[in-house]
Design a protein around this motif. Sequence first.
Motif, short mmCIF file in Angstrom:
data_model
loop_
_atom_site.label_atom_id
_atom_site.label_comp_id
_atom_site.label_asym_id
_atom_site.label_seq_id
_atom_site.Cartn_x
_atom_site.Cartn_y
_atom_site.Cartn_z
N GLY A 18 -25.45 20.40 -30.08
CA GLY A 18 -26.91 20.47 -30.09
C GLY A 18 -27.41 19.65 -31.28
O GLY A 18 -26.62 18.95 -31.94
N PRO A 19 -28.71 19.71 -31.58
CA PRO A 19 -29.24 18.92 -32.70
C PRO A 19 -28.54 19.21 -34.02
O PRO A 19 -28.29 18.29 -34.81
N ALA A 20 -28.18 20.48 -34.26
CA ALA A 20 -27.54 20.82 -35.54
C ALA A 20 -26.16 20.18 -35.63
O ALA A 20 -25.80 19.57 -36.65
N GLY A 21 -25.36 20.30 -34.56
CA GLY A 21 -24.01 19.74 -34.56
C GLY A 21 -24.04 18.23 -34.67
O GLY A 21 -23.26 17.63 -35.43
N LEU A 22 -24.96 17.59 -33.96
CA LEU A 22 -25.02 16.12 -33.99
C LEU A 22 -25.47 15.63 -35.36
O LEU A 22 -24.93 14.65 -35.90
N ALA A 23 -26.45 16.31 -35.93
CA ALA A 23 -26.92 15.90 -37.27
C ALA A 23 -25.81 16.06 -38.29
O ALA A 23 -25.60 15.19 -39.16
N CYS A 24 -25.05 17.14 -38.19
CA CYS A 24 -23.95 17.37 -39.13
C CYS A 24 -22.87 16.30 -38.94
O CYS A 24 -22.28 15.82 -39.91
N ALA A 25 -22.64 15.90 -37.67
CA ALA A 25 -21.64 14.87 -37.40
C ALA A 25 -22.06 13.55 -38.05
O ALA A 25 -21.24 12.87 -38.68
N SER A 57 -39.33 17.64 -40.67
CA SER A 57 -38.14 17.47 -39.83
C SER A 57 -37.73 16.01 -39.83
O SER A 57 -36.54 15.68 -39.90
N LEU A 58 -38.72 15.12 -39.73
CA LEU A 58 -38.42 13.68 -39.71
C LEU A 58 -37.82 13.23 -41.04
O LEU A 58 -36.89 12.44 -41.07
N GLN A 59 -38.37 13.80 -42.09
CA GLN A 59 -37.85 13.46 -43.43
C GLN A 59 -36.41 13.94 -43.58
O GLN A 59 -35.54 13.22 -44.08
N ALA A 60 -36.15 15.16 -43.11
CA ALA A 60 -34.79 15.72 -43.20
C ALA A 60 -33.83 14.90 -42.34
O ALA A 60 -32.69 14.67 -42.72
N LEU A 61 -34.32 14.42 -41.21
CA LEU A 61 -33.48 13.61 -40.32
C LEU A 61 -33.17 12.26 -40.98
O LEU A 61 -32.06 11.74 -40.85
N ALA A 62 -34.13 11.71 -41.70
CA ALA A 62 -33.90 10.44 -42.40
C ALA A 62 -32.83 10.64 -43.47
O ALA A 62 -31.97 9.77 -43.68
N LEU A 292 -35.67 22.94 -36.15
CA LEU A 292 -34.93 21.68 -36.24
C LEU A 292 -34.90 21.17 -37.68
O LEU A 292 -33.88 20.64 -38.13
N ALA A 293 -36.00 21.33 -38.40
CA ALA A 293 -36.02 20.90 -39.81
C ALA A 293 -34.93 21.63 -40.59
O ALA A 293 -34.22 21.05 -41.41
N LEU A 294 -34.80 22.94 -40.32
CA LEU A 294 -33.75 23.71 -41.01
C LEU A 294 -32.38 23.14 -40.70
O LEU A 294 -31.56 22.93 -41.59
N ALA A 295 -32.14 22.89 -39.40
CA ALA A 295 -30.82 22.38 -38.99
C ALA A 295 -30.52 21.04 -39.67
O ALA A 295 -29.40 20.81 -40.13
#
Length: 382
Positions: A18-25, A57-62, A292-295
């Motif tokens: 999911g979004p958390a697993g992909l972001a961590c990857a 969330s966008l900032q955390a994703l960056a 999502l921001a948390l993840a």
Amino acid sequence: MHRRTSSIPSDVAIIGAGPAGLACAIASIRRGLQVDVIDAMRPPIDKACGEGLMPDSLQALATVGLDLEKELSRFETHPLHGIRFLDETSTAQAAFPANPGRGIRRTILHQVLLDRANSLGVRFHWENSVQDISQPSIAKQSEATLIHTNRQTLRARYVVGADGPGSRVAKWAGLTREVIHSRRIGLRQHYNIAPWTSYVEVYWGPEGQAYVTPISSTQVCVAFIANQKIPTPDHALAHLPALRQRLATAKLRDHARGSITLGRTLHRVATTNIALIGDASGSVDAVTGEGLALAFRQASALASAIHGDNLAAYQHAHRRIQRLPTLMSKALLLMDRHPNFRNKTISLFERHPSLFRHLLEIHIGDSPIRRRTPHLQPNYTT
Ligand SMILES: Cc1cc2nc3c(=O)[nH]c(=O)nc-3n(C[C@H](O)[C@H](O)[C@H](O)COP(=O)(O)OP(=O)(O)OC[C@H]3O[C@@H](n4cnc5c(N)ncnc54)[C@H](O)[C@@H]3O)c2cc1C
């Protein structure tokens, strides 16, 4: 059935794409770690979600390593410029202080994260349902953990449970001690209609909330959240006449998709070699729009902790990341439970927009309160 066993252990096996697993990857491989991701499903993976990414969330994703704005030329999404609360008598609104958020169909978000992870060399194992894990004995801590799926056995130094709210990894790791603050039902429905605003609108009614996120020039996503089962979107709209009127001519785009949304805090989210992330590691009520921001914040912190061989640092960072959103979630649920308090609050925000704006700034991390609690700083190799 014969199951293959991988001979060389990877640094990290992430269970759940999911979004958390992909972001961590993405965050982990950018630190030079070798990463396997395992999911029982096959992409594109959809899920009931309000589909709003707040500016934080966008900032955390960056920070994780994905500039979403750059990726989006391939897909249609919608900018989000603020939040509007509406109840029977009042309307209050606040603009995001700096950058906009983004309304984005969940499957598009998944695709963008997946493309980025693939381009960095993350190895994926789709349609692999993890059945169990075997941990090394205390005497052999240097050995890898075995991850048994229905098709193969993988080996990894670290295991990440990104397997959602009913996490089995949490059970296998003994990380299930929790406090549940709230348990509500969510129902997501897409409507074919040109968005009438670039604000996320939260309609407050006697039976719960509906929040509307514009996600393209022809589509809005509505997430209905209530304390009781919502049979259909029309049942929920019966208690929200202003929104029902807005959507009167809109056609349903797909079937509604339901899910439970929990306010949940875990006592611990990590052992020495297993860590939980995303909804597997606790959550806030969906109405906060902060899941999502948390993840994404957790993903950066966890990759940093694995890189430094120190999951205790992740435990501390996780607690810090979760604190304010949990508080906000509780405050919003007070408004859900107490109609008088809700009416007075929204009316107060209507009369004093700067108060609402200030609280929104705190909520999305654009205030000194949040800026004083930095997360682990990234130090990427790519
Ligand atoms: C109604 C609703 C509205 C929401 N709206 C918003 C919003 O607007 N904005 C926002 O930021 N957040 C929102 N959220 C929260 C957000 O959707 C979640 O926080 C987010 O989906 C968590 O992602 P995750 O990767 O942790 O879990 P998931 O997306 O649940 O992913 C878990 C993955 O693990 C896999 N898996 C599970 N078990 C196994 C196993 N044994 N073996 C292999 N794979 C396994 C599953 O197949 C799945 O792909 C909302 C939530 C709800 C319920």
